[in-house]
Design an enzyme around this catalytic site. Structure first.
Site, PDB file in Angstrom:
ATOM      1  N   HIS A 375      -7.920  10.202   2.374  1.00  0.00           N
ATOM      2  CA  HIS A 375      -6.776   8.246   2.013  1.00  0.00           C
ATOM      3  C   HIS A 375      -7.239   7.360   3.147  1.00  0.00           C
ATOM      4  CE1 HIS A 375      -5.431   8.532  -1.887  1.00  0.00           C
ATOM      5  NE2 HIS A 375      -5.783   9.712  -1.711  1.00  0.00           N
ATOM      6  N   LYS A 565       1.977  -5.732  -1.478  1.00  0.00           N
ATOM      7  CA  LYS A 565       1.469  -4.194  -1.363  1.00  0.00           C
ATOM      8  C   LYS A 565       2.238  -4.795   0.366  1.00  0.00           C
ATOM      9  CE  LYS A 565      -2.645  -6.872  -0.619  1.00  0.00           C
ATOM     10  NZ  LYS A 565      -3.746  -5.737  -0.867  1.00  0.00           N
ATOM     11  N   ARG A 566       2.310  -3.436   0.995  1.00  0.00           N
ATOM     12  CA  ARG A 566       2.940  -2.547   2.364  1.00  0.00           C
ATOM     13  C   ARG A 566       2.548  -3.595   3.519  1.00  0.00           C
ATOM     14  NH1 ARG A 566       6.509   1.686   2.614  1.00  0.00           N
ATOM     15  NH2 ARG A 566       6.406   1.778   4.451  1.00  0.00           N
ATOM     16  N   LYS A 571      -4.358  -5.422   6.753  1.00  0.00           N
ATOM     17  CA  LYS A 571      -3.825  -5.542   5.383  1.00  0.00           C
ATOM     18  C   LYS A 571      -3.755  -6.989   5.678  1.00  0.00           C
ATOM     19  CE  LYS A 571      -1.508  -2.005   3.034  1.00  0.00           C
ATOM     20  NZ  LYS A 571      -2.122  -2.006   1.455  1.00  0.00           N
ATOM     21  N   THR A 673      -5.389  -0.102  -4.670  1.00  0.00           N
ATOM     22  CA  THR A 673      -5.382   0.307  -6.238  1.00  0.00           C
ATOM     23  C   THR A 673      -4.956  -1.028  -6.596  1.00  0.00           C
ATOM     24  OG1 THR A 673      -3.350   1.520  -5.964  1.00  0.00           O
ATOM     25  CG2 THR A 673      -5.294   2.367  -6.666  1.00  0.00           C
ATOM     26  N   LYS A 677      -5.194  -3.947 -10.399  1.00  0.00           N
ATOM     27  CA  LYS A 677      -3.879  -3.970 -10.701  1.00  0.00           C
ATOM     28  C   LYS A 677      -4.416  -5.988 -11.518  1.00  0.00           C
ATOM     29  CE  LYS A 677      -1.040  -0.878  -9.299  1.00  0.00           C
ATOM     30  NZ  LYS A 677       0.295  -1.114  -7.672  1.00  0.00           N
TER      31      LYS A 677
END
Ligand SMILES: *Cc1c(COP(=O)(O)O)cnc(C)c1O
Length: 827
Positions: A375, A565-566, A571, A673, A677
């Site tokens: 991952h 998101k986290r 990110k 992911t 969505k």
């Protein structure tokens, strides 16, 4: 096998009422209402006139669970009778969320339950809201496991998910004075009506002790401590209720008795110390995301659940098939990341030491049984354990790892590997004080190793696993992640689902590929308007949620620009915040310019020990406070940080998003992911060519996505070699002004230096290329506003996103695993 036609399905799904069968429907409503009342009376133990919403939730869930149990048994019986191969999905995390609406939807009982409760004066939505959000995971990895469980049940792949029944899942996030505070999440405190405790299914898991050889030179491990793993089962019901699988979570129970002498003589703590230590294993989920915890308790958790799961699947195999030699023909074990990778050594221990197989035979079976999903490529997330810790905690497993490694290195040497190559593929990292590389162990012990997007899989082959791929070729494959459309479209967005069904017919509910039939409607003005109306309703609903949670009243006419998101540096929430400030500066400089209103929405948790991520949360909240209270930009720009991001919150935010922020540093997001969505729900992505964004852009078309920034092949070398961020900032006056404002305390007047270090750090070593991508990001944001100003073009792109992302259904992902990794026949 398994996949039957839908011809025998009589129950209508959700909003699709059967009108020619009203007597049956009415009878079902009455029967379900009675079932709920019975549960309330005999199991919850309440009277209907005094029942609380929580009591109704319990009663409704127990009534639904009964409907599932018969099918559950039928699925198990059928799998056993047909001798189907079973998938065992081993995952340290399952980020489940709420289950009641999911189960009702899949059973086609949503309307029946609504009417059944209506007759009792109880509201279905309020009942749903009583359910705790089961957060037995951190983020994407855990949510993937939950989507996969739903898809395996929906497709009819016989599967069991194995994990840990954490008493406390991911912490609840409070925002106080703009800062994250963590409080424990108590999802089990009022009981969990979904689970069955299987007191009869338990295994004693050993730790510590020593190893001896018996007369036949067989090795015998004498653990110094044992902890009992007790199974708790939750049924996972698939689409249309045709197949039900099991999620089996292990709870740790002490085997050490209470020391009564000590207790009675007053040593209440000492008398229970061993019990407390044993049961700590399933007490809490580690709250780190994309980082390896490195603590002994974590290793105990990993071995505990991997060992219990292997004991359990071997016992099942022997019960059904009798012969340990056929294990790999009847069982596939998928390792969701390296957290269960110790299972490779544990299965060898069980096969060789307990079941008496010779090494070669055991190794062949083991490798044919295991496959492993990687991952992440980020060094800080790659698990490795100090050899001394392994030797102390798992002495026999450590011996086995050495034996695996010796054969592994010998084979490579025989094929001419150099010393450099050998040290790169060794299961032991000799460079950092001798550590076991869990990714390498998983790789060596698996027949297939997959990445989770095309880009990520390619990078796996050129970075972490380059030498292993050379030594053990042909094992790496790609399985791009997916999401379950039942939860992320049908349940999260029933209004859009209804519009889609009304437009292209109900077949799309069973066959996601039919979404493509929407494409011809993308230019149709009436359809565009209906699509936009649905979005507008979702935005009003979200505005209500936001007002209730943080007291900010959002303008539903604004463009909703969402990053949830986290919180992690890679990110790049920081990049989004910098753009927000740039926008704020520009609006203040030219308040009379024709700005279109915008809302920036953030949500996400930071690992409690991740200081930089927590500082970014604080900055988002500080920026939000200043902007929202500045009359110059009132009605034009608003910023909302929503506390306690979880699956339930995601379900209410995503249908309301116009713009989806997927802006990680290229090469660092394995798949994502969240991106899927949003696109499914018709939000347009602004993103880098990272993870699955690449494949999303290929499917929706570059004209329907806003791609910006450095590519992975450019970002990699820049990160490695460094670059001059100061020069980049000098060349970008807007960026310079933004950084000055943050650094000088414009957003933290009560503590002007609060973000000075953050800005200086960015200029000194901008590891995630925030400054390097800033101008390109701002240009892409400008294109977004250009498109937004032309609604016909905007909504056409939005519709084409929904129409073109059917491929990201986790049903497709699971079919690929079944076909290429598990060797299972599927329809
Ligand atoms: C989908 C999801 C994630 C993963 O989001 P990414 O944007 O892919 O990181 C994390 N948490 C929750 C609650 C989710 O639903």
């Amino acid at each position: 096998m398994v996949c039957k036609g839908h011809g025998d399905v009589r129950r209508p799904w959700g909003f699709q009422r059967v009108t020619d069968d009203s007597v049956t429907v009415e009878a079902e409503v009455v029967a379900l209402r009675q079932a709920v009342l019975n549960k309330l009376m005999y199991e919850v133990g309440g009277r209907d006139e005094r029942a609380s919403p929580r009591d109704w939730f319990l009663a409704a869930t127990l009534a639904v669970r009964d409907r599932i149990v018969d099918r559950w048994r039928a699925s198990n019986d059928e799998a056993a009778a047909q001798g189907h191969k079973q998938v065992c999905y081993l995952s340290m995390e399952f980020l489940i969320g709420r289950l009641l609406s999911d189960a009702l939807g899949n059973l086609g009982l949503t309307d029946t339950m609504r009417q059944a409760l209506d007759g009792l004066g109880v509201e279905l939505e309020e009942t749903f809201a009583q359910e705790p959000d089961a957060a037995l995971g951190n983020g994407g990895l855990g949510r993937l496991a939950a989507c996969f469980m739903e898809s395996m049940a929906s497709i009819g792949v016989p599967a069991i998910g194995y994990g840990i029944r954490y008493e406390h899942g991911l912490f609840r996030q409070l925002i106080q004075d703009g800062r994250q505070r963590e409080v424990p999440e108590d999802w089990l405190s009022l009981g969990n009506p979904w689970e069955f405790e299987r007191a009869g299914i338990g295994y004693d898991i050993g730790f510590g002790g020593y190893v001896t050889a018996d007369g036949d030179a067989r090795m015998v491990w004498h653990p110094g401590e044992t902890v009992r793993a007790i199974a708790y089962d939750t049924p996972v019901v698939g689409w249309r209720g045709q197949w039900v699988n099991t999620l089996r979570l292990w709870s740790a129970r002490a085997t050490d008795p209470l020391h009564l002498d000590a207790f009675n003589s007053g040593d209440h703590v000492g008398a229970q110390a061993n019990r407390v230590r044993a049961e700590a294993i399933s007490r809490v989920l580690y709250p780190g995301d994309e980082s390896a915890a490195g603590q002994e308790l974590r290793l105990r958790q990993e071995y505990f659940f991997a060992s219990a799961s292997l004991h359990d699947l071997i016992r099942r195999h022997l019960r059904l098939h009798g012969d340990i030699l056929t294990l790999a023909e009847k069982t596939s074990v998928q390792l969701n990341d390296t957290h269960p990778a110790i299972g490779v050594a544990e299965l060898m221990r069980l096969l060789v030491d307990v079941h008496g197989l010779d090494w070669e035979q055991a190794w062949e079976i083991s490798r044919a049984t295991f496959s492993y999903t990687n991952h992440t490529l980020m060094p800080e997330a790659l698990e490795s354990w100090p050899v001394p810790l392994m030797e102390r905690l798992l002495p026999r497993n450590m011996q086995i790892i050495y034996l695996i490694n010796a054969r592994h290195l010998e084979a490579a040497r025989a094929h001419g590997a150099t010393d450099t190559q050998l040290s790169a593929i060794s299961l032991i990292d000799e460079q950092h004080g001798r550590r076991v590389r869990m990714g390498h162990l998983a790789f060596a012990g698996s027949h297939k190793i997959n990445g989770v997007s095309a880009l990520h899989t390619g990078l796996m082959k050129t970075t972490v696993f380059a030498e292993l791929d050379r030594a053990l070729p042909g094992r790496i494959c790609n399985k791009t992640n997916g999401i379950t459309f039942r939860r992320w479209l049908m349940r999260a967005n029933p209004a859009l689902t209804r519009l889609i069904v009304d437009t292209i017919g109900p077949r799309v509910l069973d066959d996601a590929e039919r979404l493509a039939d929407l494409a011809p409607h993308a230019r149709d003005a009436a359809f565009q308007q209906a699509f936009a109306r649905q979005r507008r309703t979702a935005k009003e609903h979200l505005a209500k949620v936001v007002r209730e949670r943080i007291g900010v009243t959002l303008n539903p006419d604004a463009l909703f620009d969402v990053q949830i998101k986290r919180i992690h540096e890679y990110k790049r929430q920081l990049l989004n915040i910098l753009h927000t400030v740039a926008l704020y500066n520009a609006m203040r400089a030219r308040p009379m310019a024709p700005w279109a209103p915008q809302v920036k929405i953030f949500a996400g948790k930071a690992a409690p020990s991740y200081h930089q991520a927590k500082l970014i949360i604080r900055l988002a909240n500080d920026v939000s406070r200043v902007i929202n209270s500045d009359p110059t930009v009132r009605g034009l720009l608003q910023v909302a940080f929503l506390p306690n991001y979880n699956v339930t919150l995601a379900e209410s935010i995503i249908p309301a998003a116009d713009l989806s922020e997927q802006i990680s540093t290229a090469g660092l997001e394995a798949s994502g992911t969240g991106n899927m969505k949003f696109a499914l729900n018709g939000a347009i992505t602004i993103g880098t060519l990272d993870g699955a964004n690449v494949e999303i852009s290929e499917r929706v078309g570059l004209e329907n996505i806003f791609i910006f920034g450095l590519k992975a092949h450019q970002a990699g070398p820049m990160r490695r070699d460094g670059f001059d961020a100061r020069a980049v900032v000098e060349a970008s006056p807007d960026l310079g002004a933004v950084l000055d404002a943050i650094s000088n305390g414009v957003f933290s007047p009560e503590e002007p230096d609060r973000y000075r270090g953050l800005v200086e750090g960015l200029l000194a070593h901008d590891h995630f290329l925030v400054t390097a991508d800033f101008d390109s990001y701002v240009a892409a944001q400008r294109q977004v506003m250009g498109r937004w100003a032309r609604p016909v073009e905007w909504w056409r792109s939005a519709v084409l996103n929904t129409a073109n992302v059917a491929w990201f259904s986790s049903d497709r992902t699971i079919r690929e695993y079944a076909d290429e990794v598990w060797d299972l026949p599927v329809r």
